[in-house]
Design an enzyme around this catalytic site. Structure first.
Site, short mmCIF file in Angstrom:
data_model
loop_
_atom_site.label_atom_id
_atom_site.label_comp_id
_atom_site.label_asym_id
_atom_site.label_seq_id
_atom_site.Cartn_x
_atom_site.Cartn_y
_atom_site.Cartn_z
N HIS A 80 0.94 -1.11 -0.03
CA HIS A 80 0.02 0.02 -0.16
C HIS A 80 0.85 1.27 0.00
O HIS A 80 0.70 2.25 -0.72
CB HIS A 80 -0.75 0.25 1.34
N GLN A 135 -18.11 -6.64 -2.23
CA GLN A 135 -17.37 -7.41 -2.96
C GLN A 135 -17.02 -8.74 -2.29
O GLN A 135 -16.25 -9.59 -2.82
CB GLN A 135 -16.13 -6.68 -3.33
N LYS A 194 -0.43 -6.89 -8.33
CA LYS A 194 -0.77 -8.14 -7.62
C LYS A 194 -2.34 -8.59 -7.77
O LYS A 194 -2.63 -9.77 -8.08
CB LYS A 194 -0.74 -8.29 -6.07
N ARG A 203 -4.47 -10.20 3.68
CA ARG A 203 -4.69 -11.59 4.23
C ARG A 203 -3.50 -12.49 4.70
O ARG A 203 -3.66 -13.59 5.43
CB ARG A 203 -5.37 -12.29 2.91
O1 PAF Z 1 -8.03 -3.76 -3.87
C1 PAF Z 1 -8.73 -3.55 -3.21
O2 PAF Z 1 -8.32 -3.22 -1.65
C2 PAF Z 1 -10.19 -3.38 -3.20
O3 PAF Z 1 -10.83 -4.54 -3.92
C3 PAF Z 1 -10.71 -1.93 -3.63
C4 PAF Z 1 -9.93 -1.59 -5.15
C5 PAF Z 1 -10.19 -0.91 -2.57
C6 PAF Z 1 -12.09 -1.78 -3.79
O4 PAF Z 1 -12.78 -2.08 -2.69
#
Ligand code: PAF
Length: 282
Positions: free
Chosen positions: A37, A61, A149, A187
């Protein structure tokens, strides 16, 4: 750095930034920050006047049997990490703020969302495309930063942006890896020490595939066979998929010609991990 919780407050900030003609870099995330990140944040900080990071664990999602409830969260740590990376704003809305009532409109990106990860995570990419379109409408960035990734996610989002005429550029940053090659992922924190010791096999197998191609192997089925064997030999890893796909529409290829994405998804215990590399036949 400011933390913003509501869409109205975020829009107010965006209007001011636009009046000042500031360029806006945007990193969408679900938090629990790791160096992967941070590399996206720094890429944005280096190239834009202002960097906004969204931090939202998006329920649409996740499938009903997936890990939404136990998805790792640590806002305090995330704030420190983002601040140290030079981020200007964190947009961290609640679920009620993003989905105040039952969502009726969804973004469906078709076939590319139904293969690979989409084949076993039904509705996953619909949720991703929907929340990313909401975030883009709220933040209206110039550039959005995504990680390699999540190669299929990148493709789904690129296609959505193209087909729906979103006015944003995409920059894809390389996969950040641990010293032993394991792709960084929130994860990974779920893995027990034994599972963690097995996890680098994904990248090792992908590197072996790259060597096979360099040595002249062009038969995708041979490459897939060797990857599966290397990953699962003597372990409790279950392979979700190993696939060689073309870079344009992510459709499986029989022969390695030009550039091909080799993508894997496995379950180690209860933890689902993905990784990929691009191989090139000369
Ligand atoms: O990759 C992620 O962390 C998520 O799929 C995203 C792009 C923030 C959408 O919720």
């Amino acid at each position: 750095m400011r933390i913003i919780r509501t869409i109205t407050a975020m829009r107010r900030v965006i209007s001011k930034l636009r009046l000042r003609r500031n360029s806006i870099g945007f990193v969408p995330t679900m938090g629990f920050f790791h160096p992967g990140h941070v590399s996206l944040m720094k890429a944005s900080v280096n190239r834009n006047d202002v960097t906004i990071v969204s931090l939202f664990v998006n329920p649409t999602q996740f499938g009903p049997k997936e890990d939404l409830a136990r998805y790792p969260r640590n806002l305090k740590h995330d704030i420190q990490v983002a601040e140290a990376a030079g981020v200007d704003f964190i947009f961290a809305p609640s679920v009620a703020e993003m989905y105040p009532e039952k969502q009726l409109a969804y973004v469906d990106v078709g076939q590319i969302a139904d293969i690979l990860c989409g084949a076993t995570r039904q509705g996953h990419f619909r949720g991703v495309a929907t929340v990313v379109s909401k975030l883009l409408n709220i933040i209206q960035p110039d550039v959005m930063y995504l990680g390699q990734k999540d190669a299929q996610q990148v493709e789904v989002i690129k296609r959505m942006i193209k087909d729906l005429n979103f006015h944003v550029k995409i920059t894809v940053c390389p996969t950040a890896r641990e010293r032993d090659g394991l792709a960084m992922s929130s994860r990974n924190s779920f893995l027990s020490p034994t599972e963690r010791a097995i996890a680098p096999r994904l990248y090792q197998a992908l590197c072996f595939a790259r060597e096979m191609v360099a040595d002249g192997q062009r038969d995708a089925s041979q490459i897939i066979f060797r990857i599966k064997k290397l990953i699962s030999d003597g372990t409790n890893v279950s392979i979700v998929y190993v696939s060689c796909v073309g870079l344009d529409r992510f459709l499986p290829v029989r022969r390695i010609e030009g550039k091909v994405l080799v993508a894997v998804a496995v379950k180690i215990g209860n933890t689902r991990l993905i990784d990929n590399i691009v191989v090139k036949a000369k």
